[in-house]
Design a protein around this motif. Structure first.
Motif, mmCIF file in Angstrom:
data_model
loop_
_atom_site.group_PDB
_atom_site.id
_atom_site.type_symbol
_atom_site.label_atom_id
_atom_site.label_comp_id
_atom_site.label_asym_id
_atom_site.label_seq_id
_atom_site.Cartn_x
_atom_site.Cartn_y
_atom_site.Cartn_z
ATOM 1 N N LEU A 193 1.694 4.432 -5.503
ATOM 2 C CA LEU A 193 0.904 4.427 -4.280
ATOM 3 C C LEU A 193 0.327 3.060 -3.965
ATOM 4 C CD1 LEU A 193 -0.758 5.828 -1.983
ATOM 5 C CD2 LEU A 193 -2.460 6.373 -3.732
ATOM 6 N N ALA A 194 0.412 2.691 -2.687
ATOM 7 C CA ALA A 194 -0.325 1.539 -2.137
ATOM 8 C C ALA A 194 -1.099 2.078 -0.943
ATOM 9 C CB ALA A 194 0.640 0.441 -1.701
ATOM 10 N N ARG A 195 -2.354 1.662 -0.791
ATOM 11 C CA ARG A 195 -3.214 2.182 0.274
ATOM 12 C C ARG A 195 -3.720 1.027 1.136
ATOM 13 N NH1 ARG A 195 -6.497 5.455 -2.565
ATOM 14 N NH2 ARG A 195 -5.309 7.285 -2.023
ATOM 15 N N TYR A 196 -3.668 1.233 2.448
ATOM 16 C CA TYR A 196 -4.120 0.231 3.419
ATOM 17 C C TYR A 196 -5.017 0.925 4.434
ATOM 18 C CZ TYR A 196 0.139 -1.868 1.516
ATOM 19 O OH TYR A 196 1.112 -2.348 0.680
ATOM 20 N N GLY A 197 -5.800 0.130 5.163
ATOM 21 C CA GLY A 197 -6.664 0.777 6.141
ATOM 22 C C GLY A 197 -7.181 -0.139 7.227
ATOM 23 N N GLY A 198 -7.884 0.494 8.161
ATOM 24 C CA GLY A 198 -8.530 -0.225 9.248
ATOM 25 C C GLY A 198 -7.553 -0.992 10.102
ATOM 26 N N GLY A 199 -7.856 -2.260 10.310
ATOM 27 C CA GLY A 199 -7.020 -3.122 11.139
ATOM 28 C C GLY A 199 -6.102 -4.023 10.344
ATOM 29 N N ASP A 200 -5.866 -3.692 9.073
ATOM 30 C CA ASP A 200 -4.990 -4.517 8.240
ATOM 31 C C ASP A 200 -3.631 -4.744 8.906
ATOM 32 O OD1 ASP A 200 -6.955 -4.455 6.291
ATOM 33 O OD2 ASP A 200 -5.880 -3.091 4.954
ATOM 34 N N VAL A 201 -3.061 -5.898 8.666
ATOM 35 C CA VAL A 201 -1.668 -6.176 9.008
ATOM 36 C C VAL A 201 -0.934 -6.175 7.678
ATOM 37 C CG1 VAL A 201 -0.037 -7.816 10.008
ATOM 38 C CG2 VAL A 201 -2.314 -7.517 11.037
ATOM 39 N N VAL A 202 0.017 -5.239 7.530
ATOM 40 C CA VAL A 202 0.636 -5.016 6.221
ATOM 41 C C VAL A 202 2.151 -5.115 6.312
ATOM 42 C CG1 VAL A 202 -1.274 -3.524 5.536
ATOM 43 C CG2 VAL A 202 0.781 -2.507 6.507
#
Length: 194
Positions: free
Chosen positions: A159-168
């Motif tokens: 698992l990798a988790r990102y959030g909000g306004g991140d650019v991923v």
């Protein structure tokens, strides 16, 4: 499934009221009304962003079939992810068959979480996708403004988790940046933590 209860069949899905989505998981019928508008927004925007770069190759690498709500017949399971993608090199003729479902597991699935479906998506469908050989699964939570990216490992998901306004750069579409802030409905506020 309760003792003595018959396994769900495709006829049970066909008997659902108009506007309902049905799935069969471990011989049990799961049915939900169409999701809220913010759910549709996220699925539509994400499908458009990925489709442009990865299905059509516009300013991106191409090489994928990306579909909204495909019906998957995987053994006895009937699943309907919000989005799914197949690598064209693996199945160049995916769309040539004249059937309304797919019996080949996708390479990528995406479930947009709703309060009514989150437990099913996480608890029942994610393990099924792993068992069926799906290499990547995404869970998008429009209320929490998060993207969970799961990569198939030998013994489970990584698992990798990102959030909000991140650019991923999220697998398997890490060849192009993904602006998460564009997914959240305009003016939407992040839901408070439970």
């Amino acid at each position: 499934m309760a003792r003595g209860k018959r396994p769900a069949t495709y006829e049970d899905i066909e008997a659902l009221p108009p506007g309902w989505v049905g799935e069969i998981i471990d011989d049990e019928l799961w049915a939900f009304p169409r999701p809220a508008s913010w759910h549709g927004w996220v699925a539509s925007v994400l499908g458009g962003m990925l489709g442009s770069a990865f299905s059509f190759g516009r300013a991106g690498p191409g090489g994928w079939w990306i579909l909204d709500e495909p019906e998957l017949h995987l053994g006895r399971q009937v699943l309907v992810p919000d989005l799914a993608g197949w690598r064209r090199e693996r199945v160049p003729g995916l769309l040539e068959r004249e059937v309304p479902y797919f019996d080949l597991a996708p390479d990528w699935v995406c479930e947009v979480l709703s309060p009514s479906t989150a437990a099913l998506d996480r608890g029942r469908k994610l393990p099924l996708y792993h068992r069926e050989g799906v290499s990547h699964a995404w869970l998008v939570d429009p209320r929490a403004h998060t993207l969970e990216v799961y990569r198939r490992g030998a013994r489970g998901w990584r698992l990798a988790r990102y959030g909000g306004g991140d650019v991923v750069r999220a697998e398997p579409f890490d060849a192009e940046p993904l602006e998460l802030g564009r997914l959240w409905a305009p003016g939407s506020m992040q839901a408070p933590e439970p």
